[in-house]
Design a protein around this motif. Structure first.
Motif, PDB file in Angstrom:
ATOM      1  N   ARG A  67      18.103  -7.097  32.253  1.00 31.39           N
ATOM      2  CA  ARG A  67      17.456  -7.843  31.155  1.00 31.39           C
ATOM      3  C   ARG A  67      16.368  -8.782  31.664  1.00 31.39           C
ATOM      4  O   ARG A  67      15.318  -8.952  31.039  1.00 31.39           O
ATOM      5  N   LEU A  68      16.622  -9.419  32.802  1.00 34.97           N
ATOM      6  CA  LEU A  68      15.675 -10.395  33.331  1.00 34.97           C
ATOM      7  C   LEU A  68      14.905  -9.883  34.549  1.00 34.97           C
ATOM      8  O   LEU A  68      14.143 -10.632  35.150  1.00 34.97           O
ATOM      9  N   ASP A  69      15.134  -8.635  34.918  1.00 34.44           N
ATOM     10  CA  ASP A  69      14.480  -8.038  36.076  1.00 34.44           C
ATOM     11  C   ASP A  69      14.691  -8.899  37.324  1.00 34.44           C
ATOM     12  O   ASP A  69      13.738  -9.315  37.986  1.00 34.44           O
ATOM     13  N   LEU A  70      15.959  -9.170  37.611  1.00 30.95           N
ATOM     14  CA  LEU A  70      16.343 -10.051  38.721  1.00 30.95           C
ATOM     15  C   LEU A  70      16.630  -9.257  39.982  1.00 30.95           C
ATOM     16  O   LEU A  70      17.186  -8.161  39.922  1.00 30.95           O
ATOM     17  N   ASP A  71      16.286  -9.836  41.124  1.00 29.03           N
ATOM     18  CA  ASP A  71      16.763  -9.274  42.376  1.00 29.03           C
ATOM     19  C   ASP A  71      18.116  -9.914  42.691  1.00 29.03           C
ATOM     20  O   ASP A  71      18.580 -10.809  41.968  1.00 29.03           O
ATOM     21  N   TRP A 100      15.935 -15.028  21.289  1.00 32.70           N
ATOM     22  CA  TRP A 100      15.380 -16.148  20.529  1.00 32.70           C
ATOM     23  C   TRP A 100      14.365 -16.925  21.372  1.00 32.70           C
ATOM     24  O   TRP A 100      13.275 -17.232  20.903  1.00 32.70           O
ATOM     25  N   LEU A 101      14.729 -17.236  22.597  1.00 28.77           N
ATOM     26  CA  LEU A 101      13.806 -17.956  23.482  1.00 28.77           C
ATOM     27  C   LEU A 101      12.512 -17.169  23.691  1.00 28.77           C
ATOM     28  O   LEU A 101      11.413 -17.727  23.613  1.00 28.77           O
ATOM     29  N   GLN A 102      12.667 -15.892  23.959  1.00 30.68           N
ATOM     30  CA  GLN A 102      11.505 -15.050  24.230  1.00 30.68           C
ATOM     31  C   GLN A 102      10.587 -14.985  23.008  1.00 30.68           C
ATOM     32  O   GLN A 102       9.366 -15.108  23.131  1.00 30.68           O
ATOM     33  N   THR A 103      11.174 -14.837  21.839  1.00 28.28           N
ATOM     34  CA  THR A 103      10.397 -14.740  20.601  1.00 28.28           C
ATOM     35  C   THR A 103       9.804 -16.085  20.213  1.00 28.28           C
ATOM     36  O   THR A 103       8.614 -16.200  19.943  1.00 28.28           O
ATOM     37  N   ARG A 104      10.633 -17.098  20.196  1.00 32.76           N
ATOM     38  CA  ARG A 104      10.206 -18.443  19.752  1.00 32.76           C
ATOM     39  C   ARG A 104       9.111 -19.019  20.643  1.00 32.76           C
ATOM     40  O   ARG A 104       8.176 -19.651  20.170  1.00 32.76           O
ATOM     41  N   LEU A 105       9.243 -18.808  21.940  1.00 33.38           N
ATOM     42  CA  LEU A 105       8.285 -19.385  22.878  1.00 33.38           C
ATOM     43  C   LEU A 105       7.206 -18.400  23.324  1.00 33.38           C
ATOM     44  O   LEU A 105       6.333 -18.753  24.106  1.00 33.38           O
ATOM     45  N   GLY A 106       7.314 -17.159  22.861  1.00 39.84           N
ATOM     46  CA  GLY A 106       6.312 -16.148  23.218  1.00 39.84           C
ATOM     47  C   GLY A 106       6.296 -15.834  24.708  1.00 39.84           C
ATOM     48  O   GLY A 106       5.237 -15.683  25.306  1.00 39.84           O
ATOM     49  N   LEU A 107       7.486 -15.716  25.286  1.00 37.29           N
ATOM     50  CA  LEU A 107       7.597 -15.492  26.727  1.00 37.29           C
ATOM     51  C   LEU A 107       7.660 -14.011  27.059  1.00 37.29           C
ATOM     52  O   LEU A 107       8.308 -13.236  26.351  1.00 37.29           O
ATOM     53  N   ALA A 110       8.851 -12.062  32.783  1.00 38.09           N
ATOM     54  CA  ALA A 110       8.694 -12.902  33.975  1.00 38.09           C
ATOM     55  C   ALA A 110       8.844 -14.383  33.635  1.00 38.09           C
ATOM     56  O   ALA A 110       9.480 -15.143  34.382  1.00 38.09           O
ATOM     57  N   GLN A 111       8.298 -14.799  32.514  1.00 42.93           N
ATOM     58  CA  GLN A 111       8.409 -16.201  32.099  1.00 42.93           C
ATOM     59  C   GLN A 111       9.836 -16.538  31.695  1.00 42.93           C
ATOM     60  O   GLN A 111      10.336 -17.626  32.002  1.00 42.93           O
ATOM     61  N   LEU A 112      10.486 -15.613  31.004  1.00 40.17           N
ATOM     62  CA  LEU A 112      11.879 -15.824  30.619  1.00 40.17           C
ATOM     63  C   LEU A 112      12.764 -15.916  31.857  1.00 40.17           C
ATOM     64  O   LEU A 112      13.631 -16.788  31.957  1.00 40.17           O
ATOM     65  N   ARG A 113      12.541 -15.032  32.812  1.00 44.04           N
ATOM     66  CA  ARG A 113      13.287 -15.059  34.071  1.00 44.04           C
ATOM     67  C   ARG A 113      13.105 -16.412  34.762  1.00 44.04           C
ATOM     68  O   ARG A 113      14.064 -17.020  35.213  1.00 44.04           O
ATOM     69  N   LYS A 114      11.883 -16.878  34.823  1.00 43.55           N
ATOM     70  CA  LYS A 114      11.608 -18.160  35.468  1.00 43.55           C
ATOM     71  C   LYS A 114      12.361 -19.296  34.773  1.00 43.55           C
ATOM     72  O   LYS A 114      12.937 -20.160  35.437  1.00 43.55           O
ATOM     73  N   ALA A 115      12.372 -19.286  33.452  1.00 40.96           N
ATOM     74  CA  ALA A 115      13.083 -20.323  32.699  1.00 40.96           C
ATOM     75  C   ALA A 115      14.581 -20.305  33.009  1.00 40.96           C
ATOM     76  O   ALA A 115      15.201 -21.353  33.219  1.00 40.96           O
ATOM     77  N   VAL A 116      15.157 -19.116  33.059  1.00 41.19           N
ATOM     78  CA  VAL A 116      16.591 -18.989  33.342  1.00 41.19           C
ATOM     79  C   VAL A 116      16.893 -19.365  34.788  1.00 41.19           C
ATOM     80  O   VAL A 116      17.922 -19.981  35.069  1.00 41.19           O
ATOM     81  N   LEU A 117      16.010 -19.021  35.704  1.00 43.71           N
ATOM     82  CA  LEU A 117      16.221 -19.403  37.102  1.00 43.71           C
ATOM     83  C   LEU A 117      16.154 -20.917  37.282  1.00 43.71           C
ATOM     84  O   LEU A 117      16.886 -21.487  38.090  1.00 43.71           O
ATOM     85  N   ILE A 118      15.308 -21.566  36.518  1.00 37.43           N
ATOM     86  CA  ILE A 118      15.211 -23.024  36.585  1.00 37.43           C
ATOM     87  C   ILE A 118      16.424 -23.673  35.929  1.00 37.43           C
ATOM     88  O   ILE A 118      16.957 -24.659  36.434  1.00 37.43           O
TER      89      ILE A 118
END
Length: 135
Positions: A67-71, A100-107, A110-118
């Motif tokens: 889902r997040l294209d994680l290594d 919801w995050l991806q849609t609401r914030l237009g991510l 890669a941006q969604l992955r970064k948010a979750v990693l943070i």
């Protein structure tokens, strides 16, 4: 420490070390390439030790990775910060939150992955109770 651990998860008293606990820890160590201290941290989490590899841990880690294209290192980082996410439902918790995050914030992914990693705690937030009122 053992007393506190067992009080938090009494069903583990009935688990065999050889048949239940050791295989889970070995699987986690192999799958996530965990160092001993990292494994010790996860091994202290009674929720993680109470879960099935086949029915819970493997499918959720695979789903998160896709889902997040994680290594593996990124997946490990998330799990070490938020091990209880293995107990979350994909359908009821994680997927609705990420969508919801991806849609609401237009991510993008890669941006969604970064948010979750943070902030891996995002995976456990309720859209209705936590995110909609604050975003």
């Amino acid at each position: 420490e053992l007393k506190k651990f067992l009080i938090r998860r009494p069903p583990l008293l009935g688990c065999s070390i050889e048949a239940n606990l050791a295989p889970k820890l070995e699987w986690l160590q192999t799958t996530l390439d965990l160092r001993d201290l990292e494994l010790k941290k996860l091994g202290r989490n009674p929720v993680v030790l109470g879960l099935s590899i086949e029915d819970n841990m493997a499918p959720k880690l695979e789903w998160l990775q896709r889902r997040l294209d994680l290594d593996v290192e990124q997946l490990k980082k998330i799990l070490l910060i938020k091990p209880n996410l293995l107990a979350y439902s994909i359908e009821e918790n994680m997927e609705p939150t990420l969508t919801w995050l991806q849609t609401r914030l237009g991510l993008d992914t890669a941006q969604l992955r970064k948010a979750v990693l943070i902030k891996p705690q995002l995976l456990g937030y309720s859209v209705e109770k936590k995110m909609k009122p604050n975003l």
